[in-house]
Design a protein around this motif. Structure first.
Motif, PDB file in Angstrom:
ATOM      1  N   PRO A  72       0.830  -1.216   0.000  1.00  0.00           N
ATOM      2  CA  PRO A  72       0.000   0.000   0.000  1.00  0.00           C
ATOM      3  C   PRO A  72       0.860   1.259   0.000  1.00  0.00           C
ATOM      4  N   LEU A  73       0.356   2.297  -0.676  1.00  0.00           N
ATOM      5  CA  LEU A  73       1.087   3.554  -0.772  1.00  0.00           C
ATOM      6  C   LEU A  73       1.033   4.305   0.554  1.00  0.00           C
ATOM      7  N   PRO A  74       2.080   5.080   0.880  1.00  0.00           N
ATOM      8  CA  PRO A  74       1.999   5.944   2.068  1.00  0.00           C
ATOM      9  C   PRO A  74       0.961   7.040   1.855  1.00  0.00           C
ATOM     10  N   TRP A  75       0.561   7.674   2.963  1.00  0.00           N
ATOM     11  CA  TRP A  75      -0.550   8.623   2.874  1.00  0.00           C
ATOM     12  C   TRP A  75      -0.236   9.785   1.957  1.00  0.00           C
ATOM     13  N   TRP A  76       1.045  10.242   1.949  1.00  0.00           N
ATOM     14  CA  TRP A  76       1.365  11.409   1.133  1.00  0.00           C
ATOM     15  C   TRP A  76       1.360  11.078  -0.346  1.00  0.00           C
ATOM     16  N   VAL A  79      -2.132  11.793  -2.227  1.00  0.00           N
ATOM     17  CA  VAL A  79      -2.560  13.169  -2.507  1.00  0.00           C
ATOM     18  C   VAL A  79      -2.076  13.555  -3.894  1.00  0.00           C
ATOM     19  N   TRP A  80      -2.979  14.183  -4.690  1.00  0.00           N
ATOM     20  CA  TRP A  80      -2.590  14.617  -6.049  1.00  0.00           C
ATOM     21  C   TRP A  80      -1.505  15.682  -5.935  1.00  0.00           C
ATOM     22  N   PRO A  81      -0.470  15.661  -6.781  1.00  0.00           N
ATOM     23  CA  PRO A  81      -0.269  14.809  -7.960  1.00  0.00           C
ATOM     24  C   PRO A  81       0.629  13.614  -7.687  1.00  0.00           C
ATOM     25  N   PHE A  82       0.759  13.170  -6.411  1.00  0.00           N
ATOM     26  CA  PHE A  82       1.648  12.059  -6.081  1.00  0.00           C
ATOM     27  C   PHE A  82       0.897  10.732  -5.965  1.00  0.00           C
ATOM     28  N   ARG A  83      -0.417  10.729  -6.229  1.00  0.00           N
ATOM     29  CA  ARG A  83      -1.192   9.533  -5.924  1.00  0.00           C
ATOM     30  C   ARG A  83      -0.950   8.395  -6.899  1.00  0.00           C
ATOM     31  N   ARG A  84      -0.405   8.686  -8.083  1.00  0.00           N
ATOM     32  CA  ARG A  84      -0.136   7.624  -9.046  1.00  0.00           C
ATOM     33  C   ARG A  84       1.246   7.043  -8.793  1.00  0.00           C
ATOM     34  N   ARG A  85       1.352   5.730  -8.891  1.00  0.00           N
ATOM     35  CA  ARG A  85       2.622   5.046  -8.700  1.00  0.00           C
ATOM     36  C   ARG A  85       3.437   5.135  -9.984  1.00  0.00           C
ATOM     37  N   ALA A  86       4.703   5.486  -9.852  1.00  0.00           N
ATOM     38  CA  ALA A  86       5.589   5.588 -11.007  1.00  0.00           C
ATOM     39  C   ALA A  86       5.971   4.192 -11.467  1.00  0.00           C
TER      40      ALA A  86
END
Length: 270
Positions: A72-76, A79-86
């Motif tokens: 699972p992704l961390p909470w930060w 949040v847009w624009p970091f919500r997509r996984r690279a």
């Protein structure tokens, strides 16, 4: 009369027959011998052992190495624009540009809150707007010669002038309502015509003081060319309540002559 016996039937010739459609033979299903002696990784779904190197089960075709679920992704990162996984660099450039735009917008907002930013906005509005002439409501001079009062410098007639007694003389123009002063036009000498321009002395430098309604003063040195005609100076000061001009650096001030200032025109933002 005896009846005749019926004649025997005549033999007919053989007729052609259409060829029949060939029928394919039925396939014979043969059971493949099972290799029960295979030693390898068992299938996680059916438990069948498989030889090393296989990616799918030889019996049920299930993947032998199922993909591991992503953490699972961390909470930060949610949040847009970091919500997509690279993924292999995919999407990094758009997110970087989005972050850069946000940073530039914040910097621009902070800059516009500074005095330099406000001055830039007002200067842009001055250039995009229309300048409107405005006449001062009051004129007062530190000294004037008979027949050439200071009011002649704002009467709209270029062959009337304010006669100053000498260098350092000043004239103050006041406005009934504070204005955004955009331009200042000065017609130096005794007249704008070349024939009458050099009859009197003229100031080649003018110290201009633009005072706001709250008492704040802005100083500007106006350097004039020694020629007939009007000369325009950009001011760009808001809430101007009065303008004071001090005459400096006279030219042609010989015996019997005085400093002449033909016309001063003020323009506010329309």
């Amino acid at each position: 009369m005896t009846p005749r016996a019926p004649a025997p039937p005549q033999a007919t010739a053989p007729q052609p027959v259409k060829p029949a459609k060939a029928v394919a033979p039925r396939p014979v299903v043969r059971a493949l011998p099972g290799d029960d002696d295979v030693a390898g990784e068992p299938c996680p779904k059916c438990g069948t052992p498989n030889p090393p190197g296989r990616r799918f089960c030889r019996r049920c075709a299930a993947p032998l190495a199922p993909a591991v679920a992503a953490a699972p992704l961390p909470w930060w990162r949610t949040v847009w624009p970091f919500r997509r996984r690279a993924r292999s660099g995919s999407g990094r450039l758009p997110r970087l540009l989005a972050v850069l735009v946000v940073v530039l917008a914040l910097c621009a907002g902070g800059f516009l809150l500074l005095p330099a930013g406000r001055h830039l906005i007002e200067d842009t509005r001055d250039k995009l707007g229309t300048a409107v002439a405005v006449t001062p409501s009051g004129v007062a001079a530190s000294g004037q010669l008979p027949g050439h009062p200071a009011a002649d410098s704002v009467d709209g007639v270029s062959n009337h002038y304010w006669g100053a007694p000498g260098p350092g003389a000043s004239v103050t123009y006041t406005f009934g309502t504070p204005i955004r002063l955009v331009d200042l036009i000065v017609t130096n000498g005794a007249s704008k015509s070349a024939e009458q321009y050099g009859r009197q002395a003229r100031a080649l430098e003018i110290d201009a003081q633009f005072r706001e309604a709250d008492g704040t003063a802005h100083l500007q040195r106006l350097t004039l060319s020694d020629k007939a005609g009007s000369q325009t100076f950009q001011v760009g000061v808001s809430d101007v309540a009065s303008v004071r001009l001090v005459l400096r650096a006279p030219a042609g001030l010989t015996g019997g002559r005085h400093i002449a200032l033909a016309e001063v025109e003020f323009f506010r933002r329309g």
